[in-house]
Design an enzyme around this catalytic site. Structure first.
Site, PDB file in Angstrom:
ATOM      1  N   GLU A   1      16.033  -4.378  62.332  1.00 27.14           N
ATOM      2  CA  GLU A   1      15.536  -4.659  61.128  1.00 27.14           C
ATOM      3  C   GLU A   1      15.709  -6.222  60.761  1.00 27.14           C
ATOM      4  OE1 GLU A   1      17.949  -2.435  58.407  1.00 27.14           O
ATOM      5  OE2 GLU A   1      16.041  -1.706  57.226  1.00 27.14           O
TER       6      GLU A   1
ATOM      7  N   LYS B   1      28.783   4.779  43.495  1.00 23.58           N
ATOM      8  CA  LYS B   1      29.295   3.442  43.879  1.00 23.58           C
ATOM      9  C   LYS B   1      27.954   2.597  44.180  1.00 23.58           C
ATOM     10  CE  LYS B   1      30.359   1.407  47.199  1.00 23.58           C
ATOM     11  NZ  LYS B   1      29.834   0.022  46.909  1.00 23.58           N
ATOM     12  N   PRO B   2      27.860   1.534  43.258  1.00 21.81           N
ATOM     13  CA  PRO B   2      26.789   0.579  43.522  1.00 21.81           C
ATOM     14  C   PRO B   2      27.178  -0.342  44.465  1.00 21.81           C
ATOM     15  CG  PRO B   2      27.544   0.017  41.414  1.00 21.81           C
ATOM     16  CD  PRO B   2      28.306   1.366  41.800  1.00 21.81           C
ATOM     17  N   ALA B   3      26.248  -1.084  45.156  1.00 26.11           N
ATOM     18  CA  ALA B   3      26.399  -2.235  46.061  1.00 26.11           C
ATOM     19  C   ALA B   3      27.221  -3.203  45.360  1.00 26.11           C
ATOM     20  CB  ALA B   3      25.308  -3.010  46.630  1.00 26.11           C
TER      21      ALA B   3
ATOM     22  N   CYS C   1      13.312  -1.237  53.139  1.00 30.81           N
ATOM     23  CA  CYS C   1      13.620  -0.591  54.229  1.00 30.81           C
ATOM     24  C   CYS C   1      12.505  -0.144  54.942  1.00 30.81           C
ATOM     25  CB  CYS C   1      14.543   0.700  53.979  1.00 30.81           C
ATOM     26  SG  CYS C   1      14.030   1.613  52.639  1.00 30.81           S
TER      27      CYS C   1
ATOM     28  N   GLY D   1      21.473   3.149  52.576  1.00 31.58           N
ATOM     29  CA  GLY D   1      21.864   2.026  53.044  1.00 31.58           C
ATOM     30  C   GLY D   1      21.551   1.677  54.603  1.00 31.58           C
ATOM     31  N   SER D   2      22.413   1.066  55.314  1.00 30.36           N
ATOM     32  CA  SER D   2      22.129   0.652  56.642  1.00 30.36           C
ATOM     33  C   SER D   2      22.552   1.787  57.451  1.00 30.36           C
ATOM     34  CB  SER D   2      23.032  -0.550  57.029  1.00 30.36           C
ATOM     35  OG  SER D   2      24.451  -0.348  56.901  1.00 30.36           O
TER      36      SER D   2
ATOM     37  N   GLU E   1      19.540   8.019  53.432  1.00 33.91           N
ATOM     38  CA  GLU E   1      18.485   7.136  53.579  1.00 33.91           C
ATOM     39  C   GLU E   1      18.698   5.987  54.192  1.00 33.91           C
ATOM     40  OE1 GLU E   1      15.354   7.715  52.541  1.00 33.91           O
ATOM     41  OE2 GLU E   1      15.445   9.476  51.178  1.00 33.91           O
ATOM     42  N   LEU E   2      18.556   5.773  55.464  1.00 34.19           N
ATOM     43  CA  LEU E   2      19.000   4.567  56.210  1.00 34.19           C
ATOM     44  C   LEU E   2      18.140   3.565  56.744  1.00 34.19           C
ATOM     45  CD1 LEU E   2      21.413   6.839  58.497  1.00 34.19           C
ATOM     46  CD2 LEU E   2      21.862   5.774  56.354  1.00 34.19           C
TER      47      LEU E   2
ATOM     48  N   TRP F   1      21.981  -2.948  47.443  1.00 39.94           N
ATOM     49  CA  TRP F   1      21.637  -4.022  46.816  1.00 39.94           C
ATOM     50  C   TRP F   1      20.084  -4.303  46.606  1.00 39.94           C
ATOM     51  CZ3 TRP F   1      18.820  -7.552  49.607  1.00 39.94           C
ATOM     52  CH2 TRP F   1      19.019  -7.131  50.874  1.00 39.94           C
ATOM     53  N   ASN F   2      19.464  -3.944  47.706  1.00 35.25           N
ATOM     54  CA  ASN F   2      18.013  -4.354  47.665  1.00 35.25           C
ATOM     55  C   ASN F   2      17.125  -3.656  46.455  1.00 35.25           C
ATOM     56  OD1 ASN F   2      18.052  -1.955  49.070  1.00 35.25           O
ATOM     57  ND2 ASN F   2      16.420  -2.662  50.413  1.00 35.25           N
TER      58      ASN F   2
HETATM   59  P1  NAD Z   1      24.985  -1.418  53.738  1.00 33.65           P
HETATM   60  O1  NAD Z   1      24.970  -0.247  54.459  1.00 33.65           O
HETATM   61  O2  NAD Z   1      25.844  -2.641  53.955  1.00 33.65           O
HETATM   62  O3  NAD Z   1      25.449  -1.074  52.168  1.00 33.65           O
HETATM   63  C1  NAD Z   1      24.762  -0.052  51.555  1.00 33.65           C
HETATM   64  C2  NAD Z   1      26.008   0.603  50.282  1.00 33.65           C
HETATM   65  O4  NAD Z   1      27.194   0.984  51.168  1.00 33.65           O
HETATM   66  C3  NAD Z   1      26.849  -0.424  49.698  1.00 33.65           C
HETATM   67  O5  NAD Z   1      27.045   0.198  48.312  1.00 33.65           O
HETATM   68  C4  NAD Z   1      27.742  -0.705  50.169  1.00 33.65           C
HETATM   69  O6  NAD Z   1      29.018  -1.186  49.328  1.00 33.65           O
HETATM   70  C5  NAD Z   1      28.347   0.632  50.782  1.00 33.65           C
HETATM   71  N1  NAD Z   1      29.112   0.646  51.944  1.00 33.65           N
HETATM   72  C6  NAD Z   1      29.385  -0.315  52.983  1.00 33.65           C
HETATM   73  N2  NAD Z   1      30.370  -0.032  53.706  1.00 33.65           N
HETATM   74  C7  NAD Z   1      30.875   1.153  53.163  1.00 33.65           C
HETATM   75  C8  NAD Z   1      31.910   2.053  53.724  1.00 33.65           C
HETATM   76  N3  NAD Z   1      32.775   1.699  54.741  1.00 33.65           N
HETATM   77  N4  NAD Z   1      32.130   3.022  53.017  1.00 33.65           N
HETATM   78  C9  NAD Z   1      31.445   3.268  51.924  1.00 33.65           C
HETATM   79  N5  NAD Z   1      30.500   2.351  51.495  1.00 33.65           N
HETATM   80  C10 NAD Z   1      30.164   1.584  52.269  1.00 33.65           C
HETATM   81  O7  NAD Z   1      23.518  -1.716  53.280  1.00 33.65           O
HETATM   82  P2  NAD Z   1      22.732  -2.831  52.474  1.00 33.65           P
HETATM   83  O8  NAD Z   1      23.006  -4.111  53.268  1.00 33.65           O
HETATM   84  O9  NAD Z   1      23.506  -2.757  50.951  1.00 33.65           O
HETATM   85  O10 NAD Z   1      21.455  -2.191  52.266  1.00 33.65           O
HETATM   86  C11 NAD Z   1      20.334  -2.523  53.247  1.00 33.65           C
HETATM   87  C12 NAD Z   1      20.182  -1.523  54.191  1.00 33.65           C
HETATM   88  O11 NAD Z   1      19.787  -0.290  53.332  1.00 33.65           O
HETATM   89  C13 NAD Z   1      18.989  -1.730  55.146  1.00 33.65           C
HETATM   90  O12 NAD Z   1      19.283  -1.142  56.336  1.00 33.65           O
HETATM   91  C14 NAD Z   1      17.817  -0.493  54.441  1.00 33.65           C
HETATM   92  O13 NAD Z   1      16.962  -0.518  55.317  1.00 33.65           O
HETATM   93  C15 NAD Z   1      18.637   0.309  54.126  1.00 33.65           C
HETATM   94  N6  NAD Z   1      17.848   0.927  52.951  1.00 33.65           N
HETATM   95  C16 NAD Z   1      17.270   2.214  53.205  1.00 33.65           C
HETATM   96  C17 NAD Z   1      16.540   2.944  52.319  1.00 33.65           C
HETATM   97  C18 NAD Z   1      16.030   3.985  52.578  1.00 33.65           C
HETATM   98  O14 NAD Z   1      15.436   4.984  51.464  1.00 33.65           O
HETATM   99  N7  NAD Z   1      15.733   4.633  53.578  1.00 33.65           N
HETATM  100  C19 NAD Z   1      16.196   2.084  50.984  1.00 33.65           C
HETATM  101  C20 NAD Z   1      16.853   0.932  50.914  1.00 33.65           C
HETATM  102  C21 NAD Z   1      17.616   0.353  51.867  1.00 33.65           C
END
Ligand code: NAD
Length: 484
Positions: free
Chosen positions: A387, A180-182, A290, A234-235, A256-257, A156-157
């Site tokens: 983080e 699949k977007p957030a 991130c 994502g995370s 990309e975590l 979502w960020n």
């Molecule tokens: P998140 O991991 O909670 O969610 C990211 C995505 O994953 C969302 O679309 C969410 O719906 C999906 N998701 C969650 N659980 C899932 C599952 N069990 N199966 C499939 N999809 C699932 O992360 P967030 O809170 O949305 O984003 C923040 C995180 O993203 C931070 O850790 C940040 O550092 C990271 N991030 C990394 C980069 C990069 O390029 N390295 C860029 C932006 C954000």
């Protein structure tokens, strides 16, 4: 429904070129984080809709891969131009669902668009190889071919730019995609997908499935053998779940975590530049980035001056609704993010840190948090190790270069790191010794479509952007011709 929902241009999901509801007709609310009101509702989809989207992408793949790269590039270029033409309306959607100041939202739209432009061109330069033969009667070739249907899951960020960064590379390489977007921010992606349709991207090449519960969609995206690659941002926690799931089909993964970026200020740093860089990278997107500087490591000889100047500059940042003039810090995405900041601040103070600025919820209420500066933070503090994803700047002292390096690398993450120094030999020494995928030297805003974005260690696998970014979407095929 809130009156602001008028900014949303597409409220349904996109499968095979059609704007569709969930099979059940269910929808889930998407909130405006600045007001807490419902902005709009999105289709609450699951495995069945995801499967249909994957099948559509698989059908579209055979014709999209066969479309000459030049023609694909022309369509992508039209998409890029439409995004720029609609920059303002896309920025309004982004700010409404994500909260960042409008100026930042406009920047994100333009930044994301550059990846579509870039990969339109990179796709035209995917060359194979002719190898020097290992015997006279044979010829040996390497083909580079699009991998197939790609699944993308975005956070979502940066809901617009993370989609653009993935879909640009995928489409340029000749792949098709299911995104699949957030759940917090589906409308930025739907609006971009709408422009893709208007630009002439064929039905099924780009599909967007929205869901309140990501797990069933993620299980289908990783479990369906038609999906040949997963690109996730994502995370680290969710990345590991998806890697485990993807192992079943040996699906190729880009990850990309999370990050835990150090920003080191050496004694010989230009302090004006360092304070400016720290403000930019710490407080952008309210710290929800991130590559945000998560730990400010400052040499003991300059720490008091740096801390005082940083706190003074941070105190000038205006907090408020991202749509209001002059706002530099919007709301955090949700209540849990505020609680994390509170927890980290309390923990740092309990371990002896000193509060120089902020430290609490903002008087605006909701999910607004004050810009915060902490001095005297120690390496055992939560904020040093996790983080933050909020506007809290922890300052940690160091005495020499070796200690700075040890502290900087003392994390399982390895995404971005920054340092300030004017000593050329130190610049090379430190840049080589930091275990991070991206290093900013006297600069904190370094991301661009021309450079590889990605991390080491638990920050991920693969790189996005640049000439390297297209490789993740290609298969190498070795062809050996005998009897020549
Ligand atoms: P998140 O991991 O909670 O969610 C990211 C995505 O994953 C969302 O679309 C969410 O719906 C999906 N998701 C969650 N659980 C899932 C599952 N069990 N199966 C499939 N999809 C699932 O992360 P967030 O809170 O949305 O984003 C923040 C995180 O993203 C931070 O850790 C940040 O550092 C990271 N991030 C990394 C980069 C990069 O390029 N390295 C860029 C932006 C954000």
């Amino acid at each position: 429904m809130d009156v602001r929902s008028s900014v949303v241009t597409r409220r349904d999901a996109l499968i095979d070129g059609h704007w569709v509801q969930a099979d059940s007709g269910a929808r889930f609310p998407v909130l405006d984080p600045a007001t807490g009101a419902t902005l709009e509702e999105a289709p609450d989809m699951g495995a069945a809709e995801t499967r249909r989207a994957i099948e559509a992408a698989a059908r579209a793949f055979s014709s999209w891969r066969a479309t000459p790269a030049k023609q694909r590039a022309a369509i992508m270029r039209r998409w890029f131009e439409l995004i720029l033409a609609e920059q303002e309306s896309l920025a309004q959607i982004l700010t409404a669902e994500q909260g960042k100041p409008l100026a930042e939202a406009r920047g994100e739209i333009a930044y994301g668009a550059t990846y579509i432009d870039w990969f339109a061109e990179e796709g035209r330069r995917v060359y194979g190889d002719v190898l020097p033969p290992t015997a006279n009667d044979r010829r040996q070739l390497v083909f580079k071919q699009p991998i197939g249907v790609v699944a993308a899951i975005t956070p979502w960020n940066f809901p617009s730019a993370m989609f653009a960064r993935k879909v640009g590379a995928a489409l340029g390489a000749g792949c098709t995609m299911v995104l699949k977007p957030a759940e917090q921010t589906p409308f930025s992606a739907l609006a971009l997908a709408d422009l893709a349709m208007r630009a002439g991207v064929p039905a099924g090449v780009v599909n967007v499935v929205t869901a309140r519960d990501p797990a069933p969609v993620g299980e289908e995206l990783t479990g369906n053998p038609l999906v040949r690659k997963l690109s996730f941002t994502g995370s680290t926690e969710v990345g590991k779940i998806l890697l485990r799931q993807a192992a079943e089909n040996v699906q190729k993964c880009s990850m990309e975590l999370g990050g835990n970026a150090p920003l080191i200020v050496f004694a010989d740093a230009d302090l004006d530049l360092a304070v400016k860089g720290a403000i930019a990278v710490k407080y952008r997107n309210c710290g929800q980035t991130c590559i945000s500087a998560n730990r400010l490591l400052v040499h003991e000889s300059v720490i008091s001056e740096f801390a005082a100047r940083l706190a003074a500059r941070a105190s000038e940042l205006k907090v408020g609704d991202g749509r209001d003039e002059g706002v530099a810090l919007g709301p955090l995405i949700e209540e849990a993010a505020v609680e994390k900041c509170e927890r980290q601040v309390a923990d740092a103070l309990a371990r002896g840190a000193k509060l120089l600025l902020g430290g609490a919820r903002h008087k605006l209420g909701g999910s607004f948090f004050e810009p915060t500066v902490l001095e005297g933070v120690t390496a055992d503090a939560l904020i040093f190790n996790e983080e933050t994803f909020g506007p809290v700047a922890p300052i940690v002292a160091f005495t020499d270069e070796a200690e700075a390096l040890r502290l900087a690398n003392a994390t399982p993450y390895g995404l971005a790191a920054y340092f300030y120094s004017r000593d050329l030999s130190r610049i090379f020494r430190i840049a080589e010794a930091l275990d991070f995928g991206m290093i900013g030297v006297n600069e904190t805003l370094m991301s661009s479509e021309a450079a590889p974005f990605g991390g080491m260690k638990q920050s991920g696998l693969g790189r996005e952007g640049s000439r390297y970014g297209v490789d993740d979407y290609l298969e190498l095929k070795y062809v050996c011709l005998g009897g020549m």
